[in-house]
Design an enzyme around this catalytic site. Structure first.
Site, PDB file in Angstrom:
ATOM      1  N   SER A  63      23.936  62.749  31.769  1.00 30.05           N
ATOM      2  CA  SER A  63      24.063  61.340  32.158  1.00 30.05           C
ATOM      3  C   SER A  63      23.052  60.433  31.451  1.00 30.05           C
ATOM      4  O   SER A  63      23.122  60.265  30.250  1.00 30.05           O
ATOM      5  CB  SER A  63      23.956  61.236  33.679  1.00 30.05           C
ATOM      6  OG  SER A  63      24.200  59.936  34.099  1.00 30.05           O
ATOM      7  N   ASP A  82      27.105  59.218  29.762  1.00 32.29           N
ATOM      8  CA  ASP A  82      28.449  59.757  30.027  1.00 32.29           C
ATOM      9  C   ASP A  82      29.404  58.691  30.553  1.00 32.29           C
ATOM     10  O   ASP A  82      30.504  59.020  31.026  1.00 32.29           O
ATOM     11  CB  ASP A  82      28.380  60.956  30.985  1.00 32.29           C
ATOM     12  CG  ASP A  82      27.840  60.579  32.348  1.00 32.29           C
ATOM     13  OD1 ASP A  82      27.017  59.640  32.423  1.00 32.29           O
ATOM     14  OD2 ASP A  82      28.238  61.207  33.346  1.00 32.29           O
ATOM     15  N   ASP A  92      29.821  56.870  33.114  1.00 31.53           N
ATOM     16  CA  ASP A  92      30.338  56.659  34.471  1.00 31.53           C
ATOM     17  C   ASP A  92      29.695  55.409  35.072  1.00 31.53           C
ATOM     18  O   ASP A  92      30.059  54.964  36.142  1.00 31.53           O
ATOM     19  CB  ASP A  92      30.168  57.891  35.372  1.00 31.53           C
ATOM     20  CG  ASP A  92      28.745  58.392  35.457  1.00 31.53           C
ATOM     21  OD1 ASP A  92      27.859  57.862  34.747  1.00 31.53           O
ATOM     22  OD2 ASP A  92      28.512  59.335  36.234  1.00 31.53           O
TER      23      ASP A  92
HETATM   24 MG    MG Z   1      26.133  58.927  34.281  1.00 27.27          MG
END
Ligand code: MG
Length: 442
Positions: A91, A235, A237
């Protein structure tokens, strides 16, 4: 010993996260049948992907490789193939970190019960005995990115975006967003300037999309007269939004704005976590919705959202889950929803002025053994503060005019303090008190 945190297995590549761990994990997961594998852009990603795939196929499992992709894209692919999903990512952590995040065949993050079973299996050691005629096959799926773009474009007002044709800067942080977000925005009808969009694994800025790491991008938004800026973590998100003045909306204000907008479209329940600021609750109530609070972590948000049939779930770190979208936070859709908001309602900086965040402070402190530190800190915090105490996730104390939360991070060796109060004076007082205790006991 391998341990799952709040976001899968994560650690430093080479010591905690190794090729041999990836092979073992692969072999351990192979009994689930088909496994979809994706990764972010970290330099260790290819190696770990190859090792993981070797482990899976050696134990007879079938692999679908989707290559570099955001975490929500991987979750969507896991759902499409009715397969377990493994995302190789750390992440927003530094470039020498990596890890594995697991998803079930519905594209949901797996829970702690299943994680525990995998931990125990890995601790016992997995035997890998590939026989030449029982090796699993692997295929590559190139459609995952396009399918994700199609999904998100179906969930925004495409006509409104196309009509306005906004100028958008997207800072992909050289992460997984590089291979999807500039294209998704362009396809939506935006004029796109993509920065840090080479998916090289060498990161031009810190991966956490915070004010310090986004200074240059913020200046660029202003300098080129962009309507807004969107920045992602490794990543993708998460999405953090920069307004037309080159200012970050601010994590809580950004969340409050999206809650208001979603509830304007559809009334219902919204989910957030104990870390969310008071302005989020106020925005939800003002828009005629209800707020449900969970522990920190997208897993808890997603579960509560599903259980209560909520219309939206969002964490103040910039991770949002949308009804009808992926069952995990989706930075691609989040970014596009803010583009849509701009196209329908006007400048984000002006809309942001309607949200009044209270004085708030978030800080983190390195702690080698965060669990041991929390065991010492918790009773001291309980003694020091008078108020309504909740210890479901760290220690949170609520007073009439503010609150303070002290908790161990789920992904890093740190203790976090979050405090919010209705006046600067009160904030200084409660934050100082909590900080004194944390510093003394870590
Ligand atoms: Mg993330």
């Amino acid at each position: 010993m391998v341990k799952f945190g709040t976001s899968g297995i994560r650690g430093r590549f080479g010591t905690e996260i190794t090729a041999s761990l990836a092979i073992q994990l692969g072999a351990c997961l192979a009994e689930k049948g088909r496994i979809v594998v994706g990764r972010d852009t970290r330099t260790s990603g290819v190696l770990l992907e190859n090792a993981l795939v070797s482990g899976i196929t050696a134990a007879g499992g079938e692999v679908v490789r989707i290559g570099i992709a955001p975490t929500p894209t991987l979750a969507l692919a896991a759902k499409k193939f009715s397969a377990t999903g493994v995302m190789i990512t750390a992440s927003h952590n530094p470039p020498d970190y990596n890890g594995f995040k697991l998803f079930n065949s519905l594209g949901e993050e797996i829970g702690s019960e299943e994680e525990k079973m995998i931990e125990e299996k890995l601790d016992r050691g997995v035997k890998i005995e590939a026989k030449w005629d029982a090796i699993g096959r692997e295929i590559r799926d190139k459609a995952a990115i396009y399918e994700h773009i199609e999904l998100v474009l179906g969930l925004v007002d495409a006509a409104a975006i196309r009509k306005k044709g906004p100028k958008v800067i997207v800072d992909c942080g050289n992460g997984a967003a590089s291979i999807i977000m500039p294209y998704a925005l362009r396809q939506a009808g935006c004029k796109v300037i993509a920065v840090n969009a080479e998916p090289s694994g060498f990161f031009a800025r810190g991966l956490e999309p915070n004010e310090e790491n986004l200074r240059q991008t913020s200046e660029m938004v202003k300098a080129v007269g962009a309507d807004l800026g969107i920045a992602h973590d490794g990543d993708a998100d998460r999405a953090v939004i920069i307004d037309e003045n080159g200012e970050l909306l601010g994590l809580d204000a950004q969340l409050a704005m999206m809650c208001g907008e979603i509830l304007h479209e559809k009334k219902g329940l919204v989910v957030s976590t104990i870390e969310a600021g008071l302005c989020v609750k106020e925005a939800v109530e003002k828009a005629g919705g209800k707020l449900a609070i969970t522990k920190v972590g997208s897993l808890w948000c997603a579960r509560e959202m599903k259980k209560q049939k909520a219309v939206f779930a969002g964490e103040p770190c910039g991770e949002y889950i949308f009804s009808g979208g992926t069952p995990v936070p989706d930075g691609i859709l989040s970014g596009l929803k803010f583009v849509e908001l701009f196209c329908k309602k006007g400048k984000l900086g002006s809309l942001r002025e309607k949200i009044k965040p209270y004085p708030m402070r978030r800080a983190k402190y390195a702690a080698r053994d965060k669990e041991a530190a929390m065991r010492k800190i918790a009773p001291e915090i309980k003694k020091a503060f008078k108020g309504k105490v909740s210890d479901e996730d760290g220690i949170r104390t609520d007073f009439e005019d503010g609150w303070v939360l002290v908790r161990a991070s789920g992904t890093e060796p740190i203790i976090r303090i979050t405090a919010e109060a209705k006046s600067e004076e009160k904030l200084k007082e409660i934050f100082g008190k909590a900080e004194g205790i944390v510093r003394r006991l870590i």
